[in-house]
Design an enzyme around this catalytic site. Structure first.
Site, PDB file in Angstrom:
ATOM      1  N   GLN A  99       0.848  -1.188   0.000  1.00 52.03           N
ATOM      2  CA  GLN A  99       0.000   0.000   0.000  1.00 52.03           C
ATOM      3  C   GLN A  99       0.884   1.238   0.000  1.00 52.03           C
ATOM      4  O   GLN A  99       1.711   1.409   0.892  1.00 52.03           O
ATOM      5  CB  GLN A  99      -0.903   0.007   1.230  1.00 52.03           C
ATOM      6  CG  GLN A  99      -1.911   1.158   1.251  1.00 52.03           C
ATOM      7  CD  GLN A  99      -2.692   1.195   2.559  1.00 52.03           C
ATOM      8  OE1 GLN A  99      -2.214   1.752   3.537  1.00 52.03           O
ATOM      9  NE2 GLN A  99      -3.877   0.594   2.556  1.00 52.03           N
ATOM     10  N   HIS A 151      -3.617   4.352  -1.153  1.00 52.59           N
ATOM     11  CA  HIS A 151      -4.476   4.775  -0.043  1.00 52.59           C
ATOM     12  C   HIS A 151      -5.124   6.118  -0.378  1.00 52.59           C
ATOM     13  O   HIS A 151      -4.451   7.137  -0.484  1.00 52.59           O
ATOM     14  CB  HIS A 151      -3.670   4.899   1.244  1.00 52.59           C
ATOM     15  CG  HIS A 151      -4.499   4.722   2.483  1.00 52.59           C
ATOM     16  ND1 HIS A 151      -5.745   5.295   2.645  1.00 52.59           N
ATOM     17  CD2 HIS A 151      -4.266   4.025   3.631  1.00 52.59           C
ATOM     18  CE1 HIS A 151      -6.232   4.964   3.829  1.00 52.59           C
ATOM     19  NE2 HIS A 151      -5.360   4.195   4.450  1.00 52.59           N
ATOM     20  N   ALA A 153      -7.989   7.197   1.427  1.00 47.66           N
ATOM     21  CA  ALA A 153      -8.974   7.391   2.494  1.00 47.66           C
ATOM     22  C   ALA A 153      -8.306   7.953   3.742  1.00 47.66           C
ATOM     23  O   ALA A 153      -7.145   8.352   3.729  1.00 47.66           O
ATOM     24  CB  ALA A 153      -9.662   6.057   2.810  1.00 47.66           C
ATOM     25  N   TYR A 156      -5.637  10.960   4.649  1.00 50.56           N
ATOM     26  CA  TYR A 156      -4.327  11.085   4.037  1.00 50.56           C
ATOM     27  C   TYR A 156      -4.469  12.032   2.846  1.00 50.56           C
ATOM     28  O   TYR A 156      -5.568  12.487   2.525  1.00 50.56           O
ATOM     29  CB  TYR A 156      -3.794   9.712   3.626  1.00 50.56           C
ATOM     30  CG  TYR A 156      -3.521   8.789   4.795  1.00 50.56           C
ATOM     31  CD1 TYR A 156      -3.106   9.295   6.028  1.00 50.56           C
ATOM     32  CD2 TYR A 156      -3.685   7.417   4.679  1.00 50.56           C
ATOM     33  CE1 TYR A 156      -2.848   8.459   7.102  1.00 50.56           C
ATOM     34  CE2 TYR A 156      -3.431   6.562   5.749  1.00 50.56           C
ATOM     35  CZ  TYR A 156      -3.016   7.093   6.958  1.00 50.56           C
ATOM     36  OH  TYR A 156      -2.767   6.258   8.018  1.00 50.56           O
ATOM     37  N   CYS A 329     -10.506  -5.169  21.508  1.00 51.32           N
ATOM     38  CA  CYS A 329     -10.220  -4.242  22.616  1.00 51.32           C
ATOM     39  C   CYS A 329      -9.399  -3.044  22.149  1.00 51.32           C
ATOM     40  O   CYS A 329      -9.423  -1.981  22.775  1.00 51.32           O
ATOM     41  CB  CYS A 329      -9.490  -4.967  23.735  1.00 51.32           C
ATOM     42  SG  CYS A 329      -7.807  -5.507  23.327  1.00 51.32           S
ATOM     43  N   GLU A 397      -7.113 -21.062  40.558  1.00 50.20           N
ATOM     44  CA  GLU A 397      -8.046 -19.941  40.522  1.00 50.20           C
ATOM     45  C   GLU A 397      -9.049 -20.093  41.656  1.00 50.20           C
ATOM     46  O   GLU A 397      -9.678 -21.147  41.817  1.00 50.20           O
ATOM     47  CB  GLU A 397      -8.767 -19.906  39.170  1.00 50.20           C
ATOM     48  CG  GLU A 397      -9.985 -19.011  39.092  1.00 50.20           C
ATOM     49  CD  GLU A 397      -9.709 -17.558  39.452  1.00 50.20           C
ATOM     50  OE1 GLU A 397     -10.575 -16.940  40.106  1.00 50.20           O
ATOM     51  OE2 GLU A 397      -8.626 -17.049  39.082  1.00 50.20           O
TER      52      GLU A 397
END
Length: 642
Positions: A99, A151, A153, A156, A329, A397
């Site tokens: 890319q 690229h 999008a 940039y 996450c 545990e």
């Protein structure tokens, strides 16, 4: 099973052995624009794991404005390094794309790199960048890539020229759409001129501009894609997002966003342009990918492979429960990318990212017995790596489940991937033969009985109980709510809107949206200060949609007569409640007795995760991984067992 996902696709002269792609994730592995062994090990691991197409990360084209922490093809001197990476991908049996981009605002991480913006560039600079795209494409061909992606999008430079939100020029390069599209098309044409006829050309481009006015509409973006097709583009890699607004959450979407949220729009682009279309946006599961391929031709599955480089090998072999699942996450990938104190990206689920060549998992010369006190993130990661290296981990545990705090993070449906991934990891440990002892507390007597070579203290943390809440009626801990140990409802006040507090508030609200009235009280000016950028941005709209109230910049001082009392802007405020939920933070559990026992017995003792310092799951996983790896170091063993 997964016939679409695993079927080949031919684009011009290139056949790709599957319908998924590792996208051009910025890794920050480099500090000099040059390919190094870290890039090679990272990509080769994905190829050996079955990745159909590796897109080499964002690569600069323009000398002087190519950020040093990313790769570059702005000069001939960078070609040998890229060729070394491409050759390694090919030797491992993969396909290599690259890319290329000019970063615009995206090079802000590099203080010595000028940020080229449409409004600030003169004619000579514009033409220079266009030529640079052509030269970079020529160099990519020399390096042996199978295909190129431009690229266009994410704010940039090319996107910035195309979007009226960022391009305010009044000359031939700005103003109406037909002028704003001139620079992007010139770059595309210049690339097409410098690559073979049989080489596919992709563009990563936008489905629309979000939260920008004026911005690109869906119709504008479709019109651009049709023009790009005429200029020689074969494939649309369709994304969303910009750096100027909360739309940044669309670039690396967190668990809070629906899997495949871009697919309906992407299908419209496919229908109206007649082009090959790649769908993106939290497609991290083979079933989701297979369903997505009813609408699009290929899918991006990057974080799925960052979390587990053998993702596609396991899919092909039908070992779905062996996949180390991405949980969205963003703590190691996006947050790690943005945190310049970290050397490079990583992953909560796979701390080996970026260390594939430096920290291979190898059999231990002298297997050791390691007693792990606590089955949360740190303990589970340590047990996994120790077992893979041939050691004998014993994980104890105190509760009836492995997973710890991260397990609670999956208490609501939107974040259930947390819970499902942790449950899958627990089953993997069982199948691997790890000695797992639930409902078992590690004590000095147990240490004396087992006589391990080392003890990893992964006891975690316990919630704080502020003095103002002690002895007050119907005041409960957020963790107890999420674990289902207590049930609350009616008028609910959450004291402390960190990630755990937000989750508890949502848990209650979603249980009975019509009856439950939930208010989040937070000392900071925003809720979720401990969450990463994309998760904060996602929650900004989610909490409003779910009907949770917020009182920020509010210090809680007391609880009196069924009211939470606080101070906001110097004035006293009151919040009547049926139940108050505490999410005011946690403190590490005490482990002095275990440490003393190990010292008396000459047993190594390591404190990991929240037991060491209360932080995120990412840090706990990294510490568990590192501690397990150190058990292969004879000098380290001598040190900890003095």
């Amino acid at each position: 099973m997964f016939e679409k996902l695993l079927s080949p696709i031919t684009i011009r002269d290139v056949t790709i052995n599957g319908r998924a792609m590792l996208s051009a994730c910025g890794t920050r592995f480099s500090d000099d624009r040059i390919v190094n062994d870290r890039h090679i090990a990272y990509h080769v691991a994905k190829v050996k794991g079955g990745c159909p197409l590796n897109m080499i990360e964002v690569t600069g084209v323009h000398p002087g404005s190519d950020a040093s922490m990313f790769l570059s093809l702005a000069k001939d001197e960078y070609v040998p390094g890229v060729k070394r990476l491409v050759d390694a991908i090919h030797e491992a049996g993969g396909k290599a794309g690259i890319q290329i981009y000019q970063g615009g605002l995206g090079v802000c991480f590099d203080s010595e790199c000028p940020m080229l913006m449409p409004d600030l560039m003169d004619e000579e600079e514009i033409l220079d960048v266009i030529e640079a795209f052509g030269h970079a494409a020529r160099r990519a061909v020399e390096a042996g890539v199978d295909l190129i992606e431009i690229h266009c999008a994410h704010q940039y430079l090319i996107h910035s020229f195309l979007s009226p939100a960022f391009n305010h020029r009044s000359d031939e390069w700005g103003g109406p759409f037909e002028n704003r599209v001139k620079f992007p098309l010139a770059c595309i044409k210049k690339v097409r001129e410098n690559i073979p006829e049989g080489m596919p050309l992709f563009i990563r481009t936008s489905l629309q501009d979000d939260f920008l006015s004026p911005g690109l509409s869906v119709e504008d973006c479709i019109a651009f894609c049709k023009l790009a097709k005429e200029a020689g583009v074969d494939v649309l890699d369709l994304s969303r997002g910009n750096m100027a607004t909360a739309a940044n959450k669309f670039e690396v979407p967190p668990v809070d966003m629906t899997r495949g949220f871009n697919l309906e729009l992407a299908a419209r682009f496919k229908e109206e342009t007649g082009m090959i279309v790649i769908g993106v946006g939290r497609i991290n599961d083979p079933y989701v990918a297979e369903k997505a391929l009813e609408k699009v031709d290929m899918v991006v599955m990057s974080r799925a492979q960052i979390a587990d480089p053998e993702f596609f090998k396991k899919v092909r072999e039908g070992r779905l429960d062996d996949i180390n699942r991405c949980i969205g996450c963003n703590e190691g990938c996006l947050d790690g990318f943005a945190n310049l104190e970290m050397p490079h990206i990583s992953c909560t689920r796979n701390p080996q990212v970026g260390l594939e060549g430096e920290c291979p998992i190898e059999p231990a010369a002298e297997p050791k017995t390691v007693l792990i006190a606590g089955g949360g993130t740190a303990g589970m990661m340590a047990a996994k790596i120790l077992k893979q290296e041939g050691h004998n981990p014993i994980i104890c545990e105190a509760s009836d489940k492995l997973g710890g705090a991260l397990l609670l993070g999956g208490a609501i449906e939107r974040t259930s991937e947390y819970r499902k991934a942790i449950e899958s990891s627990a089953r993997q440990l069982e199948r691997a033969g790890v000695d797992i002892r639930l409902n078992t507390t590690v004590t000095p007597d147990l240490i004396k009985q087992i006589k391990p070579d080392a003890v990893f203290c992964c006891l975690g943390a316990v919630p704080e109980t502020p003095d103002f809440s002690k002895g007050k009626a119907n005041v409960v801990q957020a963790r107890d709510v999420l674990a289902g140990k207590v049930h609350v409802g009616g008028k609910v006040v959450v004291i402390g809107a960190n990630g755990t507090g937000i989750m508890a508030g949502e848990f209650v609200k979603l249980a009975d949206p019509e009856r439950n009235d939930v208010t989040l009280i937070n000392r900071a000016i925003v809720v979720g200060v401990d969450l990463g950028s994309a998760r904060k941005q996602a929650h900004a709209t989610i909490l409003e949609d779910e009907g949770l109230k917020q009182s920020v910049s509010t210090d809680v001082t007391d609880i009196v007569d069924g009211k939470v009392i606080g101070v906001r802007d110097g004035e006293t405020v009151e919040f009547p409640y049926d139940y108050a939920i505490l999410a005011t933070g946690c403190v590490s559990k005490d482990y002095a007795d275990l440490e003393n026992a190990c010292a008396q017995l000459g047993i190594g003792f390591e404190v990991l995760g929240d037991a060491k310092e209360v932080r995120r799951a990412f840090e706990a996983a990294a510490e568990g991984f590192a501690a397990a790896r150190r058990m292969n170091d004879p000098e380290y063993i001598k040190k900890i067992t003095k």
